[in-house]
Design a protein around this motif. Sequence first.
Motif, PDB file in Angstrom:
ATOM      1  N   ALA A 531     -11.377  29.629  60.434  1.00 50.27           N
ATOM      2  CA  ALA A 531     -11.802  30.737  61.299  1.00 50.27           C
ATOM      3  C   ALA A 531     -11.995  30.245  62.730  1.00 50.27           C
ATOM      4  N   LEU A 532     -12.644  29.093  62.873  1.00 48.12           N
ATOM      5  CA  LEU A 532     -12.837  28.521  64.201  1.00 48.12           C
ATOM      6  C   LEU A 532     -11.505  28.100  64.807  1.00 48.12           C
ATOM      7  N   ALA A 533     -10.634  27.525  63.997  1.00 50.01           N
ATOM      8  CA  ALA A 533      -9.334  27.086  64.498  1.00 50.01           C
ATOM      9  C   ALA A 533      -8.521  28.253  65.028  1.00 50.01           C
ATOM     10  N   ASN A 534      -8.635  29.409  64.375  1.00 53.04           N
ATOM     11  CA  ASN A 534      -7.923  30.594  64.851  1.00 53.04           C
ATOM     12  C   ASN A 534      -8.316  30.958  66.276  1.00 53.04           C
ATOM     13  N   ALA A 535      -9.594  30.772  66.591  1.00 50.77           N
ATOM     14  CA  ALA A 535     -10.117  31.253  67.874  1.00 50.77           C
ATOM     15  C   ALA A 535     -10.329  30.168  68.909  1.00 50.77           C
ATOM     16  N   ILE A 536     -10.109  28.902  68.572  1.00 45.53           N
ATOM     17  CA  ILE A 536     -10.522  27.826  69.468  1.00 45.53           C
ATOM     18  C   ILE A 536      -9.775  27.861  70.799  1.00 45.53           C
ATOM     19  N   ALA A 537      -8.473  28.181  70.788  1.00 41.85           N
ATOM     20  CA  ALA A 537      -7.724  28.212  72.056  1.00 41.85           C
ATOM     21  C   ALA A 537      -8.239  29.323  72.984  1.00 41.85           C
TER      22      ALA A 537
END
Length: 615
Positions: A531-537
């Motif tokens: 979930a965090l990886a989806n939004a990190i950028a």
Amino acid sequence: MTDTSLRKSRFWLVLSLIVMLVSSIGASIVQTSGGAVKIHDMSWVTGSGKTMSALLLVPDGASSKDKRPAIVLAHGWWNNKEMQDSNYVELARRGYVVLSIDMYGHASSDPLQEGHEADAATGMYDGVKEVASLPYVDTSKIGISGHSNGARAANFAIPIDDQASTPLIKSVYLVDNDPIYTDADGEYVNYYGSRDVGVQADQYDEFFFRSYDKAGKELTAPRDYIGTPNAQSFLHFGADPSGASKRSSYTTYTKTVDGRSAIREVVNPAQTHPWGPFSKQEVTSLLTFFDKSLGTPNAIAPGSQIWQLKEGFNALGLVGFGIFLVAFATSLLHTRAFAGLRIARPAIVEKREGRALVWFWGGLVVSAIVSGVSYWIISANTAIGTVSFLGDPPVNPQGAVWIIALWAALNGVVSLIITAVSYLVFGRKNGVDLRAIGVLPGWKKFGQGILLGLIVVASAFLLVFVFAYFFTTDFRLWVLAIPTFTPNKLGIALIYLPFFLVYFLANSIAINSFSRFAIRGREWGNTAVLALANAIAPIMLVIAQYSHFFVTGDLIPGFGGINSIWLFPIVVILPVAAVVTRKISRQTNNPYIGGFIMAAVVTVVSVSNTLTYTR
């Protein structure tokens, strides 16, 4: 296990409905001041020959014998009438009649015809004429206010009002857009005449309140606005400020113009452009200004505000909506029509080690870099930027949606490439079976899954319409909203759905078929990481933009303010997508169901909350 799963799904389904009902009732109670204000969802054909949608709020006691001051409110570009809820809730409870419009081209009003962008401004004046026709409105006390492009519409309404046989606008409050300073010859002018005018000029406005030299080079940042000749001329009622005494923000200046005392004032809080409609300070300043200009019918201190409660209830509805997507989907798995999609029990996930873990983390890093860099490149491209503002109807009627859809599809393709390379180089050699991990469910299950997803999405939006019908509310928090929409939006949604399908299907496959494993013995740790990886950028881009802005006073060169603002809802949507698709995939071993649901929801929400062009 089946009975337990069914009970859990039913529990969460009932809970989601209760949460959405509580959200709607609570928001309705707040925006009607406990029933003291009547709210009407209006749609009518205006004098311009176009259909306009608006919310009309009428306080108790307003009548032909007790006429009230009226305020017409307008939202910003790519938004809708509910974005002014902080203002209309507080104005109405203080006794004003309030009309909050969907400007032409937005939400439920008629689309904006290509090449007729100025018609968006006539939407403001059409609203003024409508409110002036009401028998319980004091036509000598009509004010207008708008945020961003809504303020631009207010500016454009002034010359229309000047040409009217009986001018109607007495006061103007501009939020996050410049007033008019000069005439066609570049000479300072009192554009607003004897009207009262207030301006909110945020110190960190992404778009306005800068000054430029003749070559177009920026001279001052927004936080320096109050000292500029433009601001000083405005506060001096259009006079050339050279040699005049310096005037300050948060001070009311008066002057007799055409026989009446007129007001000019500027407030300049240290906040950003999109925060304007969601700011207690902005509401306080607006209420204070209109009290000075029009007189508040019900004396309530400007700082005493309840609109935040409505925002809280609206946000609760967003949570309920998200829960419903998962709970209704998993409940349908226990019906005869979709029982074949349900697996007996979720697969036991093992921890991942060695090269498999390297591929996992490497894939996340590469995906994040591509996501951030590609968004930056798209944002900086002049040709793409032009289309994002104007669109290219009929093929591309919503430029803002197109730029996000293009970015999404690009990242979906990259995700598929990374996933394919991972499988070919590592997975296949280690016995990964595409059927076993759900990538190849078979055409029958694939089709059943899409049908289930379609039923879930249709049912979810049906609930939005039902709650809106009974309570005149929707589900929203700041720039993320799930509103009702007109039928034409479904046709527009079909234009952009393929782009979002590429991303959300690819994302769901990557998350649920290739990246599902235990972290510290728990699957939720893996879900949280993804979930965090989806939004990190997007998160890092927002942090970079506003860190630079707050330190230097200006935006990162080449990274437009609207591009960082568009990331705000994405920062919420992408982690939610990881959770929703994971929850559904665990019970179906089918990544396409959750991916389709998220793509359809995001597409409909996107096309319902923005500007639409037509030929």
